[in-house]
Design a protein around this motif. Sequence first.
Motif, PDB file in Angstrom:
ATOM      1  N   ARG A 112       0.461   3.869  -3.048  1.00 19.65           N
ATOM      2  CA  ARG A 112      -0.138   5.311  -2.912  1.00 19.65           C
ATOM      3  C   ARG A 112       1.050   6.443  -3.408  1.00 19.65           C
TER       4      ARG A 112
ATOM      5  N   LEU B 259       0.813  -1.336  -0.074  1.00 21.63           N
ATOM      6  CA  LEU B 259      -0.095  -0.038  -0.029  1.00 21.63           C
ATOM      7  C   LEU B 259       0.889   1.231   0.001  1.00 21.63           C
TER       8      LEU B 259
ATOM      9  N   PRO C  74      -3.458  -7.259  -0.050  1.00 16.12           N
ATOM     10  CA  PRO C  74      -3.514  -6.160  -0.521  1.00 16.12           C
ATOM     11  C   PRO C  74      -3.476  -6.059  -2.020  1.00 16.12           C
TER      12      PRO C  74
END
Length: 328
Positions: A53, A49, A96
Amino acid sequence: MSNGLATVASGLVGLAAMGALAAARARRGRPYLADGLLVAVDGPADPVLTAVRAGFAGVEVAVRLDGDTRPPVLRLDCPMPDGEPAPTFEAAVLEPLAALVAASPLARVHPRRAEPFLLLVHADPGPRAGRPPHQRGGPPPQPARPEYEALHHLLRPRAELFTTFIGGRVVPGAITVVLTGPYWSRADLLGAYERYVFLEGSFADLAPGGLPVTVAPLVTEALGARLGWDPREEWDEFPAEARHILRSLVGAAHAGGRRIRFVDVPEHPRGARTAFWRELRAAQADLLASRHRRALARFLRKPVNRERKHRAEPRRVAVPDEQQLNDR
Protein backbone atom coordinates in the motif's frame (compact mmCIF):
# COMPACT_ATOMS: atom_id res chain seq x y z
CA MET A 1 -33.11 25.37 -12.45
CA SER A 2 -31.95 28.56 -10.74
CA ASN A 3 -28.34 29.64 -10.78
CA GLY A 4 -28.02 28.84 -7.07
CA LEU A 5 -29.35 25.30 -7.48
CA ALA A 6 -27.15 24.78 -10.50
CA THR A 7 -24.11 25.87 -8.50
CA VAL A 8 -24.97 23.47 -5.66
CA ALA A 9 -25.58 20.63 -8.08
CA SER A 10 -22.29 21.20 -9.87
CA GLY A 11 -20.53 21.31 -6.52
CA LEU A 12 -22.03 17.97 -5.49
CA VAL A 13 -20.96 16.44 -8.78
CA GLY A 14 -17.45 17.75 -8.21
CA LEU A 15 -17.34 16.30 -4.71
CA ALA A 16 -18.55 12.94 -6.00
CA ALA A 17 -15.88 12.94 -8.68
CA MET A 18 -13.21 13.81 -6.12
CA GLY A 19 -14.42 10.98 -3.88
CA ALA A 20 -14.29 8.50 -6.74
CA LEU A 21 -10.77 9.65 -7.61
CA ALA A 22 -9.64 9.28 -4.00
CA ALA A 23 -11.10 5.77 -3.83
CA ALA A 24 -9.35 4.81 -7.05
CA ARG A 25 -6.06 6.12 -5.72
CA ALA A 26 -6.56 4.18 -2.48
CA ARG A 27 -7.09 0.99 -4.47
CA ARG A 28 -3.98 1.61 -6.53
CA GLY A 29 -1.88 2.49 -3.48
CA ARG A 30 0.90 5.02 -3.31
CA PRO A 31 3.45 5.69 -6.07
CA TYR A 32 5.93 2.88 -6.55
CA LEU A 33 9.19 3.30 -4.59
CA ALA A 34 11.71 1.21 -6.53
CA ASP A 35 14.47 1.50 -3.91
CA GLY A 36 12.28 1.38 -0.79
CA LEU A 37 12.28 -1.55 1.66
CA LEU A 38 9.98 -1.71 4.68
CA VAL A 39 11.67 -3.28 7.71
CA ALA A 40 8.82 -5.11 9.45
CA VAL A 41 10.77 -7.40 11.78
CA ASP A 42 8.89 -5.91 14.73
CA GLY A 43 5.53 -5.67 13.00
CA PRO A 44 2.98 -4.87 11.77
CA ALA A 45 1.16 -8.18 11.66
CA ASP A 46 0.20 -7.56 8.01
CA PRO A 47 3.63 -6.63 6.62
CA VAL A 48 2.98 -7.39 2.95
CA LEU A 49 -0.18 -5.32 2.56
CA THR A 50 1.35 -2.48 4.57
CA ALA A 51 4.45 -2.42 2.35
CA VAL A 52 2.53 -2.68 -0.92
CA ARG A 53 0.00 0.00 0.00
CA ALA A 54 2.89 2.37 0.76
CA GLY A 55 4.52 1.53 -2.59
CA PHE A 56 7.64 -0.20 -1.28
CA ALA A 57 9.49 -2.58 -3.59
CA GLY A 58 10.11 -5.07 -0.79
CA VAL A 59 9.65 -5.98 2.84
CA GLU A 60 11.75 -7.64 5.53
CA VAL A 61 10.02 -9.92 8.03
CA ALA A 62 11.25 -12.05 10.92
CA VAL A 63 10.10 -15.62 11.47
CA ARG A 64 10.36 -18.24 14.16
CA LEU A 65 9.32 -21.87 14.39
CA ASP A 66 6.43 -22.45 16.80
CA GLY A 67 7.25 -25.78 18.40
CA ASP A 68 4.06 -25.78 20.47
CA THR A 69 2.07 -26.93 17.44
CA ARG A 70 2.22 -30.30 15.73
CA PRO A 71 3.64 -30.12 13.19
CA PRO A 72 5.61 -26.95 14.04
CA VAL A 73 4.33 -23.82 12.31
CA LEU A 74 6.41 -20.97 10.93
CA ARG A 75 5.13 -17.70 12.41
CA LEU A 76 6.04 -14.06 12.21
CA ASP A 77 8.29 -13.03 15.08
CA CYS A 78 6.58 -9.78 16.02
CA PRO A 79 5.03 -8.41 19.23
CA MET A 80 1.41 -9.37 19.78
CA PRO A 81 -1.18 -8.70 22.49
CA ASP A 82 -1.00 -11.03 25.47
CA GLY A 83 -2.46 -14.42 24.72
CA GLU A 84 -2.72 -13.82 20.98
CA PRO A 85 -0.43 -15.90 18.75
CA ALA A 86 1.52 -14.22 16.00
CA PRO A 87 0.10 -14.80 12.51
CA THR A 88 1.57 -17.61 10.50
CA PHE A 89 4.02 -16.82 7.73
CA GLU A 90 1.69 -18.46 5.26
CA ALA A 91 -1.36 -16.38 6.23
CA ALA A 92 0.39 -13.04 6.73
CA VAL A 93 2.91 -13.19 3.88
CA LEU A 94 2.40 -15.92 1.30
CA GLU A 95 -1.36 -15.72 0.87
CA PRO A 96 -1.47 -11.92 0.40
CA LEU A 97 1.41 -12.09 -2.08
CA ALA A 98 -0.29 -14.86 -4.05
CA ALA A 99 -3.54 -12.86 -4.14
CA LEU A 100 -1.75 -9.74 -5.40
CA VAL A 101 0.00 -11.67 -8.15
CA ALA A 102 -3.23 -13.38 -9.21
CA ALA A 103 -4.99 -10.00 -9.50
CA SER A 104 -2.22 -8.38 -11.56
CA PRO A 105 -2.34 -8.37 -15.38
CA LEU A 106 1.44 -8.85 -15.41
CA ALA A 107 1.35 -11.49 -12.67
CA ARG A 108 3.43 -9.28 -10.40
CA VAL A 109 2.96 -7.94 -6.88
CA HIS A 110 2.87 -4.30 -7.97
CA PRO A 111 0.60 -3.59 -10.97
CA ARG A 112 2.48 -2.41 -14.03
CA ARG A 113 5.88 -3.26 -12.51
CA ALA A 114 7.90 -6.03 -14.11
CA GLU A 115 10.64 -6.40 -11.49
CA PRO A 116 10.21 -9.01 -8.73
CA PHE A 117 9.00 -7.99 -5.29
CA LEU A 118 11.78 -8.50 -2.72
CA LEU A 119 10.93 -10.56 0.36
CA LEU A 120 13.67 -10.67 2.99
CA VAL A 121 13.20 -13.33 5.68
CA HIS A 122 15.10 -13.06 8.97
CA ALA A 123 15.20 -16.20 11.14
CA ASP A 124 15.32 -15.88 14.91
CA PRO A 125 15.21 -19.45 16.22
CA GLY A 126 16.25 -18.68 19.81
CA PRO A 127 14.04 -17.26 22.57
CA ARG A 128 13.61 -13.50 22.65
CA ALA A 129 14.47 -13.22 26.35
CA GLY A 130 18.06 -12.66 27.38
CA ARG A 131 19.38 -11.16 24.13
CA PRO A 132 18.51 -8.36 21.74
CA PRO A 133 16.01 -9.45 19.06
CA HIS A 134 17.21 -9.75 15.45
CA GLN A 135 20.85 -9.32 16.42
CA ARG A 136 23.09 -9.05 13.37
CA GLY A 137 26.63 -10.32 13.17
CA GLY A 138 28.47 -12.90 15.20
CA PRO A 139 28.50 -16.66 14.69
CA PRO A 140 25.13 -18.37 14.90
CA PRO A 141 24.62 -20.77 17.81
CA GLN A 142 23.49 -23.43 15.35
CA PRO A 143 22.28 -23.61 11.76
CA ALA A 144 18.62 -22.71 11.30
CA ARG A 145 17.90 -25.97 9.50
CA PRO A 146 14.36 -26.50 10.91
CA GLU A 147 13.32 -23.00 9.85
CA TYR A 148 14.73 -23.55 6.37
CA GLU A 149 12.90 -26.85 5.96
CA ALA A 150 9.64 -25.30 7.11
CA LEU A 151 10.09 -22.37 4.72
CA HIS A 152 10.97 -24.65 1.80
CA HIS A 153 7.83 -26.76 2.34
CA LEU A 154 5.70 -23.59 2.33
CA LEU A 155 7.26 -22.19 -0.84
CA ARG A 156 7.35 -25.36 -2.92
CA PRO A 157 3.56 -25.61 -3.58
CA ARG A 158 3.66 -22.02 -4.90
CA ALA A 159 6.93 -22.41 -6.81
CA GLU A 160 5.56 -20.57 -9.87
CA LEU A 161 5.49 -17.33 -7.84
CA PHE A 162 9.15 -17.25 -6.91
CA THR A 163 12.47 -16.60 -8.54
CA THR A 164 13.88 -20.12 -8.68
CA PHE A 165 17.33 -21.65 -8.88
CA ILE A 166 17.13 -24.97 -10.72
CA GLY A 167 19.90 -27.05 -12.18
CA GLY A 168 22.40 -24.20 -12.16
CA ARG A 169 20.02 -21.65 -13.73
CA VAL A 170 18.05 -18.77 -12.24
CA VAL A 171 14.47 -18.35 -13.46
CA PRO A 172 12.98 -14.98 -12.44
CA GLY A 173 9.56 -14.88 -10.80
CA ALA A 174 7.13 -12.41 -9.29
CA ILE A 175 8.79 -12.62 -5.86
CA THR A 176 12.44 -13.04 -4.93
CA VAL A 177 12.96 -14.49 -1.45
CA VAL A 178 16.26 -13.64 0.24
CA LEU A 179 17.30 -15.06 3.60
CA THR A 180 18.97 -12.51 5.84
CA GLY A 181 20.65 -12.65 9.23
CA PRO A 182 23.27 -14.98 10.72
CA TYR A 183 21.04 -17.98 11.47
CA TRP A 184 20.60 -19.47 8.02
CA SER A 185 22.88 -22.30 6.94
CA ARG A 186 24.73 -21.65 3.68
CA ALA A 187 25.08 -25.39 3.16
CA ASP A 188 21.32 -25.69 2.66
CA LEU A 189 21.48 -23.49 -0.40
CA LEU A 190 24.85 -24.51 -1.83
CA GLY A 191 23.88 -28.16 -2.06
CA ALA A 192 20.39 -27.71 -3.50
CA TYR A 193 19.51 -28.65 -7.08
CA GLU A 194 16.26 -26.67 -6.88
CA ARG A 195 15.46 -23.89 -4.42
CA TYR A 196 13.22 -20.89 -4.15
CA VAL A 197 15.39 -18.70 -1.92
CA PHE A 198 18.69 -16.84 -2.03
CA LEU A 199 21.02 -15.47 0.63
CA GLU A 200 21.97 -11.96 1.60
CA GLY A 201 25.74 -12.13 1.46
CA SER A 202 28.53 -9.98 2.82
CA PHE A 203 31.41 -8.11 1.23
CA ALA A 204 33.58 -11.16 1.89
CA ASP A 205 31.55 -12.91 -0.81
CA LEU A 206 32.90 -10.49 -3.41
CA ALA A 207 36.36 -12.00 -2.95
CA PRO A 208 37.45 -15.24 -4.65
CA GLY A 209 35.93 -18.19 -2.85
CA GLY A 210 32.86 -16.25 -1.72
CA LEU A 211 29.28 -17.14 -2.47
CA PRO A 212 28.43 -16.91 -6.18
CA VAL A 213 25.89 -14.37 -7.37
CA THR A 214 23.43 -17.21 -8.05
CA VAL A 215 23.37 -17.80 -4.28
CA ALA A 216 23.89 -14.26 -2.95
CA PRO A 217 22.65 -11.64 -5.45
CA LEU A 218 22.34 -9.12 -2.60
CA VAL A 219 25.06 -8.06 -0.14
CA THR A 220 24.81 -6.02 3.02
CA GLU A 221 27.07 -3.96 5.23
CA ALA A 222 26.65 -2.41 8.69
CA LEU A 223 27.10 1.21 7.67
CA GLY A 224 27.16 3.07 10.98
CA ALA A 225 29.90 0.87 12.38
CA ARG A 226 31.85 0.93 9.12
CA LEU A 227 31.85 4.73 9.06
CA GLY A 228 32.53 5.12 12.78
CA TRP A 229 29.33 7.07 13.36
CA ASP A 230 28.80 8.13 16.98
CA PRO A 231 25.14 8.65 18.00
CA ARG A 232 26.27 11.56 20.13
CA GLU A 233 27.49 13.39 17.04
CA GLU A 234 25.41 15.62 14.80
CA TRP A 235 25.80 14.36 11.23
CA ASP A 236 23.50 16.63 9.28
CA GLU A 237 26.11 16.41 6.52
CA PHE A 238 28.51 13.59 5.71
CA PRO A 239 32.25 14.02 6.27
CA ALA A 240 34.23 13.65 3.04
CA GLU A 241 35.93 10.44 4.22
CA ALA A 242 32.59 8.81 5.10
CA ARG A 243 31.20 9.77 1.71
CA HIS A 244 34.20 8.22 -0.04
CA ILE A 245 33.87 4.96 1.94
CA LEU A 246 30.16 4.70 1.15
CA ARG A 247 30.62 5.21 -2.57
CA SER A 248 33.50 2.76 -2.65
CA LEU A 249 31.32 0.08 -1.03
CA VAL A 250 28.50 0.65 -3.49
CA GLY A 251 30.91 0.60 -6.41
CA ALA A 252 32.50 -2.66 -5.26
CA ALA A 253 29.13 -4.38 -4.92
CA HIS A 254 27.96 -3.23 -8.34
CA ALA A 255 31.24 -4.24 -9.94
CA GLY A 256 30.61 -7.73 -8.60
CA GLY A 257 27.13 -7.80 -10.15
CA ARG A 258 25.33 -7.56 -6.79
CA ARG A 259 22.68 -5.32 -5.37
CA ILE A 260 23.52 -3.72 -2.03
CA ARG A 261 21.68 -2.53 1.02
CA PHE A 262 23.01 -1.16 4.29
CA VAL A 263 21.94 -1.98 7.83
CA ASP A 264 22.90 -0.12 10.99
CA VAL A 265 21.70 3.11 9.41
CA PRO A 266 20.71 5.47 12.25
CA GLU A 267 16.99 6.00 12.73
CA HIS A 268 17.46 8.83 15.26
CA PRO A 269 17.98 11.73 15.42
CA ARG A 270 15.97 12.73 12.38
CA GLY A 271 18.68 15.00 11.01
CA ALA A 272 21.27 12.22 10.99
CA ARG A 273 18.76 9.76 9.50
CA THR A 274 17.96 12.13 6.65
CA ALA A 275 21.67 12.80 6.05
CA PHE A 276 22.35 9.05 5.74
CA TRP A 277 19.38 8.52 3.42
CA ARG A 278 20.44 11.44 1.26
CA GLU A 279 23.97 10.07 0.89
CA LEU A 280 22.75 6.53 0.24
CA ARG A 281 20.53 7.80 -2.53
CA ALA A 282 23.30 9.94 -4.01
CA ALA A 283 25.70 6.99 -3.92
CA GLN A 284 23.19 4.86 -5.87
CA ALA A 285 22.60 2.28 -3.12
CA ASP A 286 19.98 -0.14 -4.41
CA LEU A 287 17.78 -0.25 -1.32
CA LEU A 288 16.93 2.20 1.44
CA ALA A 289 15.36 0.40 4.39
CA SER A 290 13.67 1.61 7.55
CA ARG A 291 11.08 0.79 10.18
CA HIS A 292 9.77 4.34 9.80
CA ARG A 293 7.69 3.66 6.72
CA ARG A 294 5.99 7.04 6.50
CA ALA A 295 9.21 9.02 6.87
CA LEU A 296 11.05 6.84 4.35
CA ALA A 297 8.18 6.96 1.87
CA ARG A 298 8.03 10.75 2.06
CA PHE A 299 11.77 10.96 1.52
CA LEU A 300 11.74 8.62 -1.48
CA ARG A 301 8.86 10.46 -3.13
CA LYS A 302 10.87 13.66 -3.23
CA PRO A 303 12.62 14.28 -6.56
CA VAL A 304 16.37 13.79 -6.54
CA ASN A 305 18.23 17.09 -6.50
CA ARG A 306 20.56 16.63 -9.45
CA GLU A 307 22.34 19.91 -8.73
CA ARG A 308 23.27 19.02 -5.18
CA LYS A 309 26.93 19.48 -4.28
CA HIS A 310 28.91 16.28 -3.68
CA ARG A 311 26.50 14.31 -5.84
CA ALA A 312 27.80 10.83 -6.59
CA GLU A 313 28.68 10.03 -10.16
CA PRO A 314 26.19 7.57 -11.68
CA ARG A 315 27.52 4.10 -11.10
CA ARG A 316 24.39 2.09 -10.53
CA VAL A 317 24.11 -1.13 -12.42
CA ALA A 318 20.96 -2.91 -13.41
CA VAL A 319 19.78 -5.80 -11.29
CA PRO A 320 21.45 -8.90 -12.77
CA ASP A 321 19.01 -10.54 -15.15
CA GLU A 322 18.69 -14.24 -15.76
CA GLN A 323 21.43 -14.44 -18.37
CA GLN A 324 23.92 -12.45 -16.27
CA LEU A 325 23.26 -14.67 -13.26
CA ASN A 326 23.59 -17.85 -15.26
CA ASP A 327 26.82 -16.75 -16.92
CA ARG A 328 28.56 -16.35 -13.54
